[in-house]
Design a protein around this motif. Sequence first.
Motif, short mmCIF file in Angstrom:
data_model
loop_
_atom_site.label_atom_id
_atom_site.label_comp_id
_atom_site.label_asym_id
_atom_site.label_seq_id
_atom_site.Cartn_x
_atom_site.Cartn_y
_atom_site.Cartn_z
N TRP A 1 -13.42 14.75 -0.21
CA TRP A 1 -13.69 14.73 1.23
C TRP A 1 -13.52 13.33 1.84
O TRP A 1 -13.28 13.21 3.04
N THR A 2 -13.64 12.30 1.02
CA THR A 2 -13.46 10.95 1.56
C THR A 2 -12.05 10.72 2.08
O THR A 2 -11.81 9.75 2.82
N GLN A 3 -11.12 11.59 1.72
CA GLN A 3 -9.75 11.44 2.18
C GLN A 3 -9.53 11.97 3.60
O GLN A 3 -8.43 11.88 4.14
N ALA A 4 -10.57 12.52 4.19
CA ALA A 4 -10.48 13.01 5.57
C ALA A 4 -10.63 11.81 6.51
O ALA A 4 -11.67 11.60 7.16
N LEU A 5 -9.58 11.00 6.62
CA LEU A 5 -9.66 9.74 7.34
C LEU A 5 -9.84 9.93 8.84
O LEU A 5 -10.45 9.11 9.52
N GLY A 6 -9.30 11.03 9.37
CA GLY A 6 -9.49 11.31 10.80
C GLY A 6 -10.95 11.54 11.13
O GLY A 6 -11.46 11.06 12.15
N LEU A 7 -11.63 12.27 10.26
CA LEU A 7 -13.06 12.49 10.45
C LEU A 7 -13.83 11.18 10.32
O LEU A 7 -14.74 10.90 11.11
N LEU A 8 -13.44 10.36 9.37
CA LEU A 8 -14.10 9.07 9.19
C LEU A 8 -13.95 8.21 10.45
O LEU A 8 -14.91 7.56 10.89
N ASP A 9 -12.76 8.22 11.05
CA ASP A 9 -12.55 7.47 12.29
C ASP A 9 -13.50 7.94 13.38
O ASP A 9 -14.10 7.14 14.10
N ASN A 10 -13.65 9.27 13.49
CA ASN A 10 -14.51 9.85 14.52
C ASN A 10 -15.96 9.44 14.31
O ASN A 10 -16.67 9.07 15.25
N LEU A 11 -16.41 9.51 13.07
CA LEU A 11 -17.80 9.16 12.76
C LEU A 11 -18.05 7.67 12.96
O LEU A 11 -19.11 7.27 13.45
N ILE B 1 0.84 -1.20 0.00
CA ILE B 1 0.00 0.00 0.00
C ILE B 1 0.87 1.25 0.00
O ILE B 1 0.58 2.22 -0.70
N THR B 2 1.95 1.24 0.77
CA THR B 2 2.88 2.37 0.77
C THR B 2 3.45 2.60 -0.62
O THR B 2 3.56 3.74 -1.10
N GLU B 3 3.80 1.51 -1.28
CA GLU B 3 4.35 1.61 -2.65
C GLU B 3 3.31 2.18 -3.61
O GLU B 3 3.63 3.05 -4.44
N GLY C 1 1.63 9.37 -6.06
CA GLY C 1 1.93 10.72 -5.61
C GLY C 1 1.03 11.18 -4.47
O GLY C 1 0.94 12.38 -4.19
N ASN C 2 0.37 10.24 -3.82
CA ASN C 2 -0.56 10.58 -2.74
C ASN C 2 0.01 10.37 -1.35
O ASN C 2 -0.64 10.70 -0.35
N LEU C 3 1.22 9.81 -1.25
CA LEU C 3 1.77 9.47 0.05
C LEU C 3 2.23 10.71 0.80
O LEU C 3 3.07 11.47 0.31
N THR C 4 1.66 10.93 1.97
CA THR C 4 2.05 12.04 2.84
C THR C 4 2.55 11.46 4.16
O THR C 4 2.38 10.28 4.43
N ASP C 5 3.16 12.32 4.96
CA ASP C 5 3.63 11.85 6.27
C ASP C 5 2.47 11.34 7.11
O ASP C 5 2.60 10.34 7.83
N GLU C 6 1.32 12.02 7.03
CA GLU C 6 0.15 11.62 7.80
C GLU C 6 -0.35 10.24 7.35
O GLU C 6 -0.65 9.38 8.17
N LEU C 7 -0.39 10.05 6.02
CA LEU C 7 -0.83 8.75 5.50
C LEU C 7 0.15 7.65 5.89
O LEU C 7 -0.25 6.54 6.24
N GLN C 8 1.45 7.94 5.80
CA GLN C 8 2.45 6.95 6.15
C GLN C 8 2.31 6.53 7.61
O GLN C 8 2.40 5.34 7.95
N THR C 9 2.05 7.52 8.47
CA THR C 9 1.85 7.22 9.90
C THR C 9 0.63 6.34 10.09
O THR C 9 0.64 5.39 10.88
#
Length: 848
Positions: free
Chosen positions: A201-211, A94-96, A102-110
């Motif tokens: 907006w579906t990329q707001a994974l933190g919000l998805l976790d909360n919901l 998935i990281t690869e 070009g979507n990998l960010t530090d937040e996503l990697q974490t």
Amino acid sequence: MSSTDTLTSSQTSTNAQVLDATTHANIHDKLARALGIKTAQVNAFVKLYDEGATVPFIARYRKEKTQNLDDAQLRALEKSLNYERDMATRRLKITELLSTQGNLTDELQTRVDNATSKLELEDIYLPYRPRRRSPAAKARAAGLDTAAQAVLTQETTPTDALADYQVQSSITDDSGNEIEVDFSDIEKQLAGVQAIIVDEWTQALGLLDNLRSGFAKTASIVSSVASEEKREVGEKFKDYFEHSESLARLPNHRLLAMLRGRQENVLGLKIEGEDAPFIEKIISHFDVDAKAPAERREFLAAAASSLWKDKWRPHIEHRLLTEKRLAAEADAIDVFASNLQHLLMSAPAGPKVILGVDPGIRHGVKMAIVDAQGHVMSDSEEKPVIATVYPFAPDNKMDEAKKVIDALLSTYNVDLVAIGNGTASRETDAMIKEILAANDALKAKAVIVNESGASVYSASELASDELANLDVSVRGAVSIARRLQDPLSELVKVDPKAIGVGQYQHDVNQNQLADSLDKITQDSVNAVGVDVNTASPAILAHIAGLNRNVAQQIATYRKEHGAFDSREALKNVPRLGAKTFEQAAGFLRIHNGSNPLDATGVHPESYALVDSLLAQAGKPLSEVIGNDSVLNTIDTTILAANDDNVSVKAIIEELAKPARDPRPEFKTANFRDDVNSIKDLSEGMTLEGVVTNVTAFGCFVDVGVHQDGLVHISQMANDFVADPMNRVKPGDIVSVRVISIDEKRGRIGFSMKPESEKPVRTAAKSTTASTDGEKTSRPRNNNANSDRPNNSRPAADKRPSKPRGKRQDKDNASNRSKPVKNDKAEAPSKMGTLGALLQEAGVTKTKK
């Protein structure tokens, strides 16, 4: 390593090969913390495991290396290791993929690094998974992304943002393939813009976790009858025709029952929960209320609603249900595995002459006699000693049957009579006891034996090979006799799923179930060990390092060359390589061979060490084996460094009790002679019975009436019972008291509570019968291929409004000591005993 050596699929997995040293080290540290052991122990196990060592071998002969990890710890370690390796491999993939996109960010990697389950990993990647035909992808391909970004970032109306949009004559995706899509009018264009916004907006994974967390706490699962015509055919699911309860607190066995009902098209399932609070959270997160002008704000609010209703809520419902289902399946598999282990390790009657009896009515009572080694005995004419009698209707040849059986018992000096517990078992048992009572010269004892799966064995290829000269109908009697003689050796010949000790066994992942049961069987067989000169290929196949092919090679070689004289001779068997010999030799016993050590659990690799011990003691092996007084004089410190695989202490313990059988002493339950059917039962009656199955909600007990009764978890003891499996196991002999009888539905309720300490029941007025969701008995079923009733107890009774958790939640624990409150209660009124049982447990009926 020889190509013929047996390796499990997990050991040959390529997952471990693609991971770097740091990842491996991190996995080992994580496993050590999770299992409460040292990292050095994990490292030692992994090294042995990856080299092809089996868990039974490591547990017994590499204790020094793993610092005494037992087989249960090693199995848990094996399971967790394979799961974490799979997770790490998928994490890398998935990281690869994210990096390539070009979507990998530090937040996503974490997030990827911290994911704790495969479901969570896939959730992280889901918004970035390429979907060339999704509405958002089509809208982007049509050039609507510019307008979407304008709506998101500028104070403009959606209509104004589309003012300069030009409809394209042809639209292609990123692969150059033409897409058939229509954005010719403003409404379709606005829908395309909204699809792009929702997709972002579906990329707001933190919000998805909360919901997800919030929705999980408040959601309910609702089941209903699929259609009116299903009410009759789906009667066993009737308790779920109108049922609702908290999804978070839904017990595992009830979820599996609902899922089975849906699978059989009897039930419809849905998740109910609020929408408004979660839409508001989305609106708040994206600061929609602050957007201007009003038309833009309304458009984004509609996008927030679409995101929740069309995207996230369906996804959340699916994930929550999937997580619950996986947990329920894992629990059911654990229950099955635990029950199977106890059944396999039940006490053997030992080397005795046994008359096996397969009861029947119309087709007669089939019988066969096996000798002390389990072989079918032969008469003076070298014919197998078998017989069929017809003592019951319609033939009613009782006198003739008694004469035949008496002759068999007398002629062949039978020690035990093993009677299958199927149809006519109690009638047959009564007949046998009459024969024994009438002839003082007979010393045999009648024993009821669980015959589940015997019919499956009878028709199997293995039975055809072992009992080729016997009719299929008689093979069951042989199997029943052998089950009493040595349950382990006989039960391994039957698919565990046909034995009937599982809970919802047909509703769980079949590969995981088979893997779990195979490992339990392997551990049980190796704990006992086998005589290589008498063992069947079926049981040999479960010895560490062996598989079916090598097991058959051993049997074939034995048949062609005679009995093995030593373990060393096993090396002559074709396809049995050095690694296989290392893994298997210690568990294969050879009695009366050239080396007495071959009959013990001492591994051949330690024979030289034993010779050193004998030299120190100054005595021959024959005077040392089983002689504690001599063994206790040996100074183990002198030779402690001679073997770093297994301690000298462990070898001395084995010499003190060579090949000790870990199974319990053989004993049987005494069924009451005056109780043969449910009609003979009465409330308050105390009976002795055998535990046949243990589930999350109680245990089933056979008292000899052709159907097992349920001891509900609330009736197992006066104190709190968190897990029935901590109190009883299959094969246990227990005393039970009858507390409820439903003859029409064939259900019996038992209690194991001491009657003198029985709490006072407080009756409450109830308009409908209230029970706790499981059948209170399970009828016999001789068709082992069918979905046995104990595995199809999906629905038996009304569900409590306050459901249990995995075993029992805290609410029920606290309510157990309180009377049930009923606002409408008047003077104490008579309540059905099963309803009273539940009232005692602190549960009430489900309101509809």
